[in-house]
Design a protein around this motif. Structure first.
Motif, PDB file in Angstrom:
ATOM      1  N   PHE A  91      13.750  38.141   6.385  1.00  0.00           N
ATOM      2  CA  PHE A  91      14.646  37.243   7.115  1.00  0.00           C
ATOM      3  C   PHE A  91      15.957  36.993   6.374  1.00  0.00           C
ATOM      4  CE2 PHE A  91      10.275  36.041   8.249  1.00  0.00           C
ATOM      5  CZ  PHE A  91      10.320  36.169   9.629  1.00  0.00           C
ATOM      6  N   LEU A  92      15.998  37.340   5.092  1.00  0.00           N
ATOM      7  CA  LEU A  92      17.162  37.019   4.270  1.00  0.00           C
ATOM      8  C   LEU A  92      18.272  38.049   4.456  1.00  0.00           C
ATOM      9  CD1 LEU A  92      15.411  35.989   0.923  1.00  0.00           C
ATOM     10  CD2 LEU A  92      16.296  34.490   2.721  1.00  0.00           C
ATOM     11  N   VAL A  93      19.491  37.589   4.325  1.00  0.00           N
ATOM     12  CA  VAL A  93      20.660  38.472   4.333  1.00  0.00           C
ATOM     13  C   VAL A  93      21.454  38.189   3.067  1.00  0.00           C
ATOM     14  CG1 VAL A  93      20.797  38.585   6.860  1.00  0.00           C
ATOM     15  CG2 VAL A  93      22.089  36.827   5.618  1.00  0.00           C
ATOM     16  N   GLU A  94      22.188  39.185   2.632  1.00  0.00           N
ATOM     17  CA  GLU A  94      23.053  38.980   1.481  1.00  0.00           C
ATOM     18  C   GLU A  94      24.169  38.017   1.864  1.00  0.00           C
ATOM     19  OE1 GLU A  94      26.001  41.626  -1.338  1.00  0.00           O
ATOM     20  OE2 GLU A  94      24.302  42.613  -0.339  1.00  0.00           O
ATOM     21  N   GLY A  95      24.437  37.049   1.004  1.00  0.00           N
ATOM     22  CA  GLY A  95      25.453  36.052   1.293  1.00  0.00           C
ATOM     23  C   GLY A  95      24.839  34.752   1.774  1.00  0.00           C
ATOM     24  N   GLU A  96      25.503  34.086   2.746  1.00  0.00           N
ATOM     25  CA  GLU A  96      25.063  32.781   3.222  1.00  0.00           C
ATOM     26  C   GLU A  96      23.853  32.899   4.153  1.00  0.00           C
ATOM     27  OE1 GLU A  96      26.124  29.692   2.270  1.00  0.00           O
ATOM     28  OE2 GLU A  96      27.158  30.894   0.758  1.00  0.00           O
ATOM     29  N   ASN A  97      22.870  32.029   3.929  1.00  0.00           N
ATOM     30  CA  ASN A  97      21.675  31.950   4.764  1.00  0.00           C
ATOM     31  C   ASN A  97      21.441  30.493   5.133  1.00  0.00           C
ATOM     32  OD1 ASN A  97      19.771  34.712   4.450  1.00  0.00           O
ATOM     33  ND2 ASN A  97      21.302  34.418   2.841  1.00  0.00           N
ATOM     34  N   TYR A 140      12.235  34.767  -6.188  1.00  0.00           N
ATOM     35  CA  TYR A 140      12.616  36.162  -5.955  1.00  0.00           C
ATOM     36  C   TYR A 140      11.734  37.027  -6.838  1.00  0.00           C
ATOM     37  CZ  TYR A 140      16.601  34.214  -3.504  1.00  0.00           C
ATOM     38  OH  TYR A 140      17.380  33.528  -2.603  1.00  0.00           O
ATOM     39  N   ARG A 141      10.758  37.670  -6.215  1.00  0.00           N
ATOM     40  CA  ARG A 141       9.702  38.368  -6.931  1.00  0.00           C
ATOM     41  C   ARG A 141       9.959  39.869  -6.983  1.00  0.00           C
ATOM     42  NH1 ARG A 141       4.895  35.809  -7.148  1.00  0.00           N
ATOM     43  NH2 ARG A 141       4.685  37.200  -8.956  1.00  0.00           N
ATOM     44  N   ALA A 142       9.276  40.509  -7.900  1.00  0.00           N
ATOM     45  CA  ALA A 142       9.327  41.964  -7.979  1.00  0.00           C
ATOM     46  C   ALA A 142       8.684  42.559  -6.740  1.00  0.00           C
ATOM     47  CB  ALA A 142       8.590  42.435  -9.229  1.00  0.00           C
ATOM     48  N   LYS A 143       9.157  43.739  -6.343  1.00  0.00           N
ATOM     49  CA  LYS A 143       8.472  44.446  -5.266  1.00  0.00           C
ATOM     50  C   LYS A 143       7.036  44.732  -5.718  1.00  0.00           C
ATOM     51  CE  LYS A 143      11.974  44.808  -2.422  1.00  0.00           C
ATOM     52  NZ  LYS A 143      11.972  44.150  -1.077  1.00  0.00           N
ATOM     53  N   ASN A 144       6.093  44.591  -4.785  1.00  0.00           N
ATOM     54  CA  ASN A 144       4.666  44.708  -5.134  1.00  0.00           C
ATOM     55  C   ASN A 144       4.303  43.746  -6.273  1.00  0.00           C
ATOM     56  OD1 ASN A 144       4.277  46.839  -3.238  1.00  0.00           O
ATOM     57  ND2 ASN A 144       5.193  48.259  -4.728  1.00  0.00           N
ATOM     58  N   ASN A 145       4.804  42.511  -6.106  1.00  0.00           N
ATOM     59  CA  ASN A 145       4.582  41.505  -7.154  1.00  0.00           C
ATOM     60  C   ASN A 145       3.116  41.133  -7.278  1.00  0.00           C
ATOM     61  OD1 ASN A 145       5.609  40.074  -4.483  1.00  0.00           O
ATOM     62  ND2 ASN A 145       4.143  38.700  -5.460  1.00  0.00           N
ATOM     63  N   GLU A 148      19.251  39.558  -5.585  1.00  0.00           N
ATOM     64  CA  GLU A 148      18.139  38.789  -5.011  1.00  0.00           C
ATOM     65  C   GLU A 148      17.652  39.411  -3.713  1.00  0.00           C
ATOM     66  OE1 GLU A 148      19.347  34.389  -6.814  1.00  0.00           O
ATOM     67  OE2 GLU A 148      20.148  35.065  -4.882  1.00  0.00           O
ATOM     68  N   LYS A 149      18.577  39.949  -2.933  1.00  0.00           N
ATOM     69  CA  LYS A 149      18.192  40.557  -1.645  1.00  0.00           C
ATOM     70  C   LYS A 149      17.285  41.759  -1.858  1.00  0.00           C
ATOM     71  CE  LYS A 149      18.277  41.322   2.806  1.00  0.00           C
ATOM     72  NZ  LYS A 149      17.050  42.107   2.836  1.00  0.00           N
TER      73      LYS A 149
END
Length: 945
Positions: free
Chosen positions: A160-166, A200-205, A118-119
């Motif tokens: 702003f997102l990080v892998e793991g807890e947010n 969670y979208r594709a890059k250049n969605n 997802e990240k």
């Protein structure tokens, strides 16, 4: 100036508005359409941390004392703050864009986990509804802000997102500059009241997707890959549909379009349909002129406030379909996306209205005044232009792919100004093929670029004048037939008029469901929560109750909106198909001849009658007797899996007249009373008050209080204006004071075979409004004949009702009758009922209107049996556990106290219901406005219930 008062700061970092959709990770999942199966979608609904502050300035940098709250919800429904009901007035000074210094704030927080996969994607967070202004923080960092309570807000949060807890934190304030545009007639609530989710979208969605579906083909704007599916099968030629099945509200056929990009598959349910307006002002769907049988729909729930679950919405729409409703105006803001999906699927036309109402500007200087193109009004002020256009844009771009949407509406009760012109210009630039509506355009004589002429609460008699206007735009009543309390009583009359003219395209009843908030187990309304300004129970104005239970008014709407109408002339029945796209051969038409409540003949037919066409059928009525006692009727019903339409006609069968032979009166007397005795009965007649006060049969007391001639009924909500002419309330100078009644007896003559009472009725401090002669006769079996002859003053306002009140022992609750039933009915609110035999009890007759009022009446009655008494004649009646006085003065249902007796009314006539709580005055033919009355009925003491 605080940030949420600054029109240039209320929306920051908001993603451009796009069409609503959910991306899926496989085409198979996209076809099934269960968004929860998509690994790109993560719903954040559920339990959040919550901290509430009376003032936003008191929110600390770090909150340590967290409570819990469910998202979505309104915080007033969860014990924070209190609901606030006001209609027109703002609940704070009109000093735009400024709001009160002490501005409550709710802070929401929760954690969520982001996987490694997802990240790597483009993360977005979507809020479907937050009131009123909010700021979003991810992991303590500011993301952006938004307002527009009923509009979608989307933010790109990938960085702003990080892998793991947010952690997500949302700060919501109660009032903002945007609140000035949200002065709708409803309880004011706050919080995150619609879905919140991550995508969670594709890059250049893909961003926006625009689909055009005509009656010939389906296309997707831009160079996007897409496939069209029909019932799960992919069409061979992209967008080209052979023999397409067109979408309409009666037959809502949908295709599925799946737009694909990289590893995203984005589904849309698409209906092929076209809208046009003819030169005659007809409103056409797929080249067929339609009538909009509509209702205004607020989001309201007695315990959840503005939050409606998917199940709640589905229940609403299915109930609308049952009531033959085909159109909803989204008063006065866009709905959650699920609403439109359900309307596409189940078949409802939608007038999509943006989140704008500035009604309180009418009263900002006291009094009431709309001011068009006035610089002080936000609709004209250039500083507000972006806010107006943005709200319009966010609605249009989100909802544009839904076939159910047949009009864009610019809002409600907001005057008219240049910013409305700018909204119209924006919609015109989009060329989406959907007409523009704004009722406020009538304030400038419709001299603007709206496609639909529109007004509210035009009286029925004036509709022909609007039809005659030399303007080829359709005329639409966006609000009519106000449903407050007991009602509406005029919807049938409106629709009979709509069907006469091509350019009268129908309208939307005000409104769907009562707004209430529960307090100590009681349904409450404005003023019950300490509001500084409120509009009382004006929020209890639904055609269904707050819990969606049906009332008589609901079923009256169903009858007025049904798909057939019939006329009977002699033995020729003509059936009119009022459906727009449905042939009546899809249903069975049942014909029943009923005499004195007994079925004597039944026929079943399948008639081939195309939409808008009619057929005449000659009945064989040889089964009718030469005479009957109570009446003969033809019952017509249209049946599918259940009955969907019903009409009843009176058949020409002579009614036998019961012979009444008066006997010589045998009685004893004292100074005030005479005592009449027969074989098994004894009556006491009070000569001082001029009526019977006791009836005993077989040693059983059937009546033990004086029969009274009265005219009062507890006012309904729709009597809220006329009641001040009828009765004495706050003003003791202007009314006839019918609720403070004095009965005067001038003479009471006991003659050989009759008792004749001459008297009058007058309200306190008023001259008599009615003079009457009452004649009583008794036959050998104790049957009493009552005759009322009366004259009513020429200058007297029409009466609430006219008839007799009986107080009989409480043990006599059950009754049976031959008349209109089984639900309550009145002269104008009766098309949902049939004359027949019914049974009930006083308890069953009670209708729990939010504010107690007149209810439980039955019209077209020939016979009533209750407590050993049988009443016969042509009359109306009411059986209740509550007196009219109790119902008049109680403000809430828990204040009602049952009388020690059962109260029975036998009435010459009861004035109709209408919709004058906000609509026009009661139609003249439904008023008790006769100046001479001759009313007769019998009381038989040997009848059994």
């Amino acid at each position: 100036m605080r940030k949420y008062e600054n029109l240039t700061k209320v929306r920051e970092n908001l993603s451009p508005q796009r069409a609503y959709y959910i991306p899926y990770d496989t085409a198979e999942k996209a076809l099934k359409g269960d968004k929860n199966s998509s690994k790109y979608y993560k719903l954040l609904n559920g339990e959040w941390g919550f901290a509430y502050f009376e003032r936003d300035i008191d929110v600390p940098e770090k909150i340590t004392d967290w409570g819990k709250i469910t998202v979505p919800s309104c915080w007033q429904s969860k014990g924070y703050d209190t609901p606030y009901y006001t209609n027109v007035n703002y609940p704070y000074p009109v000093n735009a864009p400024f709001v009160p210094d002490d501005n409550p704030c709710g802070v929401y927080a929760r954690e969520f986990t982001v996987s490694k996969e997802e990240k790597k994607r483009n993360g977005f967070i979507v809020f479907e509804g937050v009131s009123s202004y909010f700021e979003v923080f991810i992991n303590g960092k500011y993301v952006g802000s938004s307002e527009g309570s009923h509009l979608q807000s989307e933010f790109n949060i990938a960085k702003f997102l990080v892998e793991g807890e947010n952690t997500i934190t949302v700060k919501v304030v109660k009032w903002s500059a945007g609140s000035y545009l949200e002065d709708q007639d409803f309880f004011r609530f706050n919080g995150i009241f619609r879905d919140v989710y991550l995508l969670y979208r594709a890059k250049n969605n893909i961003g926006d997707i625009e689909i055009t579906a005509t009656t010939k083909e389906i296309t997707v704007k831009g160079n996007l890959e897409f496939d069209v599916y029909d019932n799960g099968e992919k069409l061979e030629e992209k967008g080209k549909v052979k023999n397409p099945i067109l979408w309409n509200a009666e037959k809502p056929y949908l295709y599925t379009v799946i737009v694909s990009n990289k590893d995203e598959f984005i589904p849309f349910k698409v209906g092929m349909r076209e809208i046009e307006i003819s030169d005659k002002g007809e409103f056409k769907i797929n080249q067929k002129p339609i009538k909009l049988r509509g209702v205004n729909h607020h989001d309201t729930h007695p315990t959840k406030g503005w939050y409606l679950s998917d199940e709640d919405l589905e229940k609403d729409i299915k109930l609308m379909k049952y009531l033959n409703i085909n159109c909803v105006r989204t008063s006065h803001y866009p709905k959650t996306p699920k609403f439109y999906e359900l309307c596409d699927e189940l078949g409802i036309y939608v007038v999509d209205e943006t989140d704008i109402e500035i009604h309180g500007y009418c009263t900002r200087n006291s009094g009431w005044q709309y001011q068009m193109y006035n610089e002080e009004w936000p609709c004209q002020n250039a500083e507000w232009k972006d806010e107006f256009v943005s709200r319009c844009e966010r609605m249009v771009e989100r909802d544009k792919n839904h076939p159910c949407i047949i009009m864009w509406s610019l809002g409600n009760e907001s005057g008219y100004g240049a910013n409305h012109d700018a909204m119209i210009e924006y919609i015109r630039s989009r060329k989406l093929g959907v007409p523009v509506h704004f009722e406020g355009a009538n304030l400038i004589e419709d001299k603007c670029d709206v496609d639909i002429r529109s007004k509210m609460y035009v009286d029925v008699s004036s509709l022909k004048d609007h039809a005659a206007v030399k303007d080829n735009r359709p005329f639409f009543l966006c609000e009519f037939s106000h449903s407050m309390g007991n009602g509406p009583g005029d919807v049938y009359d409106y629709f009979e008029e709509f069907y006469k003219y091509d350019n009268l395209i129908g309208g939307c009843i005000w409104e769907w469901a009562d707004h209430t908030a529960i307090k100590n187990g009681v349904q409450c309304y404005g003023g019950d929560f300490g509001e500084q300004t409120d509009d009382g129970n004006f929020c209890a104005d639904g055609m269904v109750f707050a819990n969606r239970e049906l009332k008589a008014g609901s079923m009256e709407v169903r009858a007025a909106y049904q798909g057939i109408n019939t006329t009977l002339i002699g033995d020729v029945l003509t059936i009119y198909n009022r459906f727009d796209f449905t042939n009546l051969k899809e249903y069975t038409l049942n014909l029943e001849v009923v005499v004195d409540g007994k079925l004597v003949k039944k026929e079943e037919h399948i008639f081939d009658i195309a939409p808008h066409e009619s057929l005449s059928y000659t009945l064989d009525l040889s089964c009718l007797p030469k005479e009957c006692s109570l009446g003969a009727f033809l019952n017509v019903s249209l049946v599918g899996t259940s009955e969907i339409a019903m009409v009843q006609h009176v058949l020409e069968a002579e009614r036998a007249k019961e012979e009444f032979i008066p006997e010589k009166l045998v009685y004893e007397k004292d100074n005030e009373k005479i005592y009449i005795k027969g074989e098994n009965y004894s009556y006491t007649f009070n000569t001082h008050y001029g009526n019977f006060e006791k009836i005993v049969v077989d040693d059983k007391v059937l009546l033990d209080e004086l029969i009274k001639l009265t005219v009062w009924r507890a006012p309904t909500d729709n009597d809220r204006r006329i009641k001040f002419k009828w009765g004495i309330f706050e003003d003791n100078l202007s009314a006839q004071n019918f609720n403070m009644l004095f009965s005067k007896v001038y003479s009471c003559d006991v003659l050989e075979k009759e008792i004749v009472v001459v008297g009058s009725l007058a309200g306190v401090a008023r001259s008599p409004f009615m003079k009457q002669t009452l004649t009583f006769k008794i036959d050998k079996n104790g049957k009493i004949l009552v005759n009322l002859k009366a004259t009513i003053g020429e200058d007297i306002v029409y009466l609430p009702r006219l008839g007799f009140e009986f107080k009989i022992p409480k043990t006599a609750e059950s009754f049976s009758y031959f008349g209109r039933g089984e639900m309550e009915n009145y002269l104008d609110l009766c098309h949902h009922t049939k004359v027949g035999y019914y049974s009930s009890t006083a308890k069953k007759e009670y209708v729990p209107y939010i504010m107690p009022q007149e209810h439980g009446n039955h019209s077209s009655v020939r016979e009533l049996k209750i407590g050993g008494l049988t009443f016969k004649g042509d009359f109306e009646f009411n059986v209740s556990n509550f007196t009219s006085e109790m119902l008049t003065h109680a403000m809430h249902t828990n204040e009602l106290i049952e009388d020690k007796n059962t109260i029975v009314r036998v009435d010459y006539k009861v004035s109709g219901i209408g919709s004058n709580s906000c609509g026009p005055e009661l139609i003249n033919e439904y008023r008790v406005n006769e100046k001479t009355v001759d009313f007769e009925f019998t009381i038989d003491v040997n009848g059994k219930n």
